[in-house]
Design a protein around this motif. Structure first.
Motif, PDB file in Angstrom:
ATOM      1  N   LEU A   1     -33.046 -11.225 -69.714  1.00 12.47           N
ATOM      2  CA  LEU A   1     -32.575 -11.505 -71.002  1.00 12.47           C
ATOM      3  C   LEU A   1     -33.633 -11.608 -72.158  1.00 12.47           C
ATOM      4  O   LEU A   1     -34.834 -12.350 -71.725  1.00 12.47           O
ATOM      5  CB  LEU A   1     -31.988 -12.873 -71.050  1.00 12.47           C
ATOM      6  CG  LEU A   1     -31.537 -13.812 -72.070  1.00 12.47           C
ATOM      7  CD1 LEU A   1     -30.344 -13.170 -73.029  1.00 12.47           C
ATOM      8  CD2 LEU A   1     -31.287 -15.263 -71.829  1.00 12.47           C
TER       9      LEU A   1
ATOM     10  N   MET B   1     -24.559 -15.841 -71.419  1.00 14.37           N
ATOM     11  CA  MET B   1     -25.240 -16.620 -70.353  1.00 14.37           C
ATOM     12  C   MET B   1     -24.299 -17.690 -69.569  1.00 14.37           C
ATOM     13  O   MET B   1     -24.611 -18.162 -68.692  1.00 14.37           O
ATOM     14  CB  MET B   1     -26.804 -16.967 -70.509  1.00 14.37           C
ATOM     15  CG  MET B   1     -27.772 -15.889 -70.976  1.00 14.37           C
ATOM     16  SD  MET B   1     -27.767 -14.425 -69.584  1.00 14.37           S
ATOM     17  CE  MET B   1     -28.309 -15.568 -68.263  1.00 14.37           C
ATOM     18  N   ARG B   2     -23.715 -18.614 -70.536  1.00 13.48           N
ATOM     19  CA  ARG B   2     -22.846 -19.477 -70.122  1.00 13.48           C
ATOM     20  C   ARG B   2     -21.526 -19.002 -69.501  1.00 13.48           C
ATOM     21  O   ARG B   2     -21.218 -19.841 -68.316  1.00 13.48           O
ATOM     22  CB  ARG B   2     -22.515 -20.306 -71.399  1.00 13.48           C
ATOM     23  CG  ARG B   2     -21.954 -21.659 -71.009  1.00 13.48           C
ATOM     24  CD  ARG B   2     -21.480 -22.484 -72.336  1.00 13.48           C
ATOM     25  NE  ARG B   2     -20.452 -21.963 -73.026  1.00 13.48           N
ATOM     26  CZ  ARG B   2     -19.384 -22.224 -72.938  1.00 13.48           C
ATOM     27  NH1 ARG B   2     -19.019 -23.190 -72.036  1.00 13.48           N
ATOM     28  NH2 ARG B   2     -18.228 -21.969 -73.849  1.00 13.48           N
TER      29      ARG B   2
ATOM     30  N   MET C   1     -26.795 -16.277 -75.604  1.00 13.21           N
ATOM     31  CA  MET C   1     -26.786 -17.591 -74.994  1.00 13.21           C
ATOM     32  C   MET C   1     -25.340 -17.895 -74.426  1.00 13.21           C
ATOM     33  O   MET C   1     -25.119 -18.769 -73.401  1.00 13.21           O
ATOM     34  CB  MET C   1     -27.393 -18.615 -75.862  1.00 13.21           C
ATOM     35  CG  MET C   1     -28.631 -18.457 -75.758  1.00 13.21           C
ATOM     36  SD  MET C   1     -29.632 -19.745 -76.922  1.00 13.21           S
ATOM     37  CE  MET C   1     -29.750 -18.890 -78.545  1.00 13.21           C
TER      38      MET C   1
ATOM     39  N   THR D   1     -37.030 -14.036 -68.545  1.00 13.53           N
ATOM     40  CA  THR D   1     -36.304 -14.278 -70.002  1.00 13.53           C
ATOM     41  C   THR D   1     -37.419 -14.097 -70.860  1.00 13.53           C
ATOM     42  O   THR D   1     -38.892 -14.535 -70.671  1.00 13.53           O
ATOM     43  CB  THR D   1     -35.739 -15.444 -70.081  1.00 13.53           C
ATOM     44  OG1 THR D   1     -34.390 -15.584 -69.428  1.00 13.53           O
ATOM     45  CG2 THR D   1     -35.385 -15.942 -71.616  1.00 13.53           C
TER      46      THR D   1
ATOM     47  N   PRO E   1     -23.671 -15.745 -66.124  1.00 15.92           N
ATOM     48  CA  PRO E   1     -24.937 -15.388 -65.925  1.00 15.92           C
ATOM     49  C   PRO E   1     -25.283 -14.492 -64.707  1.00 15.92           C
ATOM     50  O   PRO E   1     -26.157 -13.753 -64.704  1.00 15.92           O
ATOM     51  CB  PRO E   1     -25.419 -16.980 -65.677  1.00 15.92           C
ATOM     52  CG  PRO E   1     -24.138 -17.710 -65.156  1.00 15.92           C
ATOM     53  CD  PRO E   1     -23.054 -17.045 -66.024  1.00 15.92           C
TER      54      PRO E   1
ATOM     55  N   SER F   1     -39.931 -18.541 -68.709  1.00 21.79           N
ATOM     56  CA  SER F   1     -39.825 -17.416 -69.787  1.00 21.79           C
ATOM     57  C   SER F   1     -41.113 -17.348 -70.345  1.00 21.79           C
ATOM     58  O   SER F   1     -42.096 -18.083 -70.460  1.00 21.79           O
ATOM     59  CB  SER F   1     -38.803 -18.126 -70.870  1.00 21.79           C
ATOM     60  OG  SER F   1     -39.361 -19.283 -71.417  1.00 21.79           O
TER      61      SER F   1
ATOM     62  N   ILE G   1     -36.460 -22.841 -70.836  1.00 22.28           N
ATOM     63  CA  ILE G   1     -36.075 -21.813 -70.099  1.00 22.28           C
ATOM     64  C   ILE G   1     -37.175 -21.766 -69.040  1.00 22.28           C
ATOM     65  O   ILE G   1     -38.218 -21.040 -69.472  1.00 22.28           O
ATOM     66  CB  ILE G   1     -35.722 -20.642 -70.629  1.00 22.28           C
ATOM     67  CG1 ILE G   1     -34.493 -20.734 -71.515  1.00 22.28           C
ATOM     68  CG2 ILE G   1     -35.399 -19.369 -69.576  1.00 22.28           C
ATOM     69  CD1 ILE G   1     -33.992 -19.437 -72.250  1.00 22.28           C
TER      70      ILE G   1
ATOM     71  N   ILE H   1     -30.535 -21.162 -67.267  1.00 24.18           N
ATOM     72  CA  ILE H   1     -30.929 -19.760 -67.416  1.00 24.18           C
ATOM     73  C   ILE H   1     -31.927 -19.526 -66.099  1.00 24.18           C
ATOM     74  O   ILE H   1     -33.069 -19.915 -66.472  1.00 24.18           O
ATOM     75  CB  ILE H   1     -31.240 -19.358 -68.793  1.00 24.18           C
ATOM     76  CG1 ILE H   1     -29.971 -19.434 -69.706  1.00 24.18           C
ATOM     77  CG2 ILE H   1     -31.861 -17.642 -68.517  1.00 24.18           C
ATOM     78  CD1 ILE H   1     -30.597 -18.900 -70.906  1.00 24.18           C
ATOM     79  N   ASP H   2     -31.565 -18.806 -65.177  1.00 25.98           N
ATOM     80  CA  ASP H   2     -32.694 -18.420 -64.279  1.00 25.98           C
ATOM     81  C   ASP H   2     -33.177 -17.087 -64.035  1.00 25.98           C
ATOM     82  O   ASP H   2     -33.749 -16.716 -63.163  1.00 25.98           O
ATOM     83  CB  ASP H   2     -32.399 -18.794 -62.880  1.00 25.98           C
ATOM     84  CG  ASP H   2     -30.892 -18.351 -62.294  1.00 25.98           C
ATOM     85  OD1 ASP H   2     -30.215 -17.604 -62.812  1.00 25.98           O
ATOM     86  OD2 ASP H   2     -30.529 -18.883 -61.149  1.00 25.98           O
ATOM     87  N   CYS H   3     -32.668 -15.992 -64.980  1.00 26.27           N
ATOM     88  CA  CYS H   3     -33.248 -14.621 -64.667  1.00 26.27           C
ATOM     89  C   CYS H   3     -34.542 -14.555 -65.901  1.00 26.27           C
ATOM     90  O   CYS H   3     -34.726 -15.501 -66.518  1.00 26.27           O
ATOM     91  CB  CYS H   3     -32.047 -13.900 -65.375  1.00 26.27           C
ATOM     92  SG  CYS H   3     -31.745 -13.929 -67.261  1.00 26.27           S
TER      93      CYS H   3
END
Length: 231
Positions: A82, A72-73, A69, A174, A76, A200, A197, A170-172
């Motif tokens: 993820l 990701m910050r 996490m 997950t 990203p 996800s 998220i 987070i936009d990948c």
């Protein structure tokens, strides 16, 4: 071509935590992160990013999830997919921090040898508490990690930030996965991550405790494979 995979182990865990998955994904480049040398989550994440491929799929369990996490910050754009396994986005509670300080003090004053045995029951599903083979893997990982790294890891966990406010960024793709018998980071904690998220997936692994990759390797690996192979 599939992205390389970066695995991030949990507290007192080594690459053995992901041994079944490393075998299963042998067709991809794999890196297992070193999280033993720094005493903050931010510093661990920064060092991993120095060593990692330019773009990769990121998989972390427990403490490894906290580090993921933070990655990701910090970066990203470098993470294609993820997976957060048996982890928690909340900061340490006062009770958790006191327990960690107790274990640090125990390690410094009495030695480290008893610590893995004290921690083992909480790591696994209640049905695996007497599983000698699994316990030996956990103890061996802990002894390989060693007392100095254990103290650094516990210090990092005590000082970690609340990751929840940034989860919505987070936009990948997950995956959030948790054992139904996880007593350290129980399913409601994973559900909280999943709900923050967007898009996800949440998967519950029946019969597993905190160490899903070792306790239920076939189902955990199959879930990861389906997730990573998804277009």
């Amino acid at each position: 071509m599939s992205d390389p995979i970066v695995f991030v182990p949990g507290l007192l865990c080594t690459e053995a935590l992901f041994a079944p998955q490393i075998v299963a994904f042998a067709d991809r480049p794999i890196m297992v992160a070193n999280h033993r040398e720094q005493d903050s989550i931010e510093a661990i994440a920064a060092k991993i990013l120095e060593k990692a491929p330019e773009r990769f799929s990121l998989i972390g369990l427990s403490m490894g999830g906290y580090i993921c996490m933070e990655i990701m910050r910090e970066a990203p754009e470098r993470v294609g997919k993820l997976a957060l396994l048996d982890t928690n986005a909340r900061p340490d509670s006062p009770d958790q921090s006191e327990r960690r300080k107790f274990l640090i003090d125990l390690t410094r004053k009495k030695g480290f040898s008893k610590v893995p045995h004290l921690l083992y029951p909480g790591f696994v599903h209640e049905k695996r508490e007497e599983d000698a083979a699994l316990k030996q893997i956990v103890v061996d990982m802990a002894m390989e990690t060693g007392p100095e790294a254990f103290i650094r890891q516990q210090t990092a966990l005590i000082d970690r930030i609340d990751a929840r406010p940034r989860l919505s960024e987070i936009d990948c793709p997950t995956l959030v996965l948790v054992g139904d018998g996880d007593r350290l980071t129980p399913p409601p904690v994973s559900r909280e991550i999943h709900e923050r998220i967007s898009g996800s997936d949440l998967v519950l692994i029946e019969g597993s405790g905190h160490l899903s990759t070792l306790e239920e390797p076939d189902r955990t690996t199959a879930t990861l494979r389906d997730f990573l192979n998804r277009p």
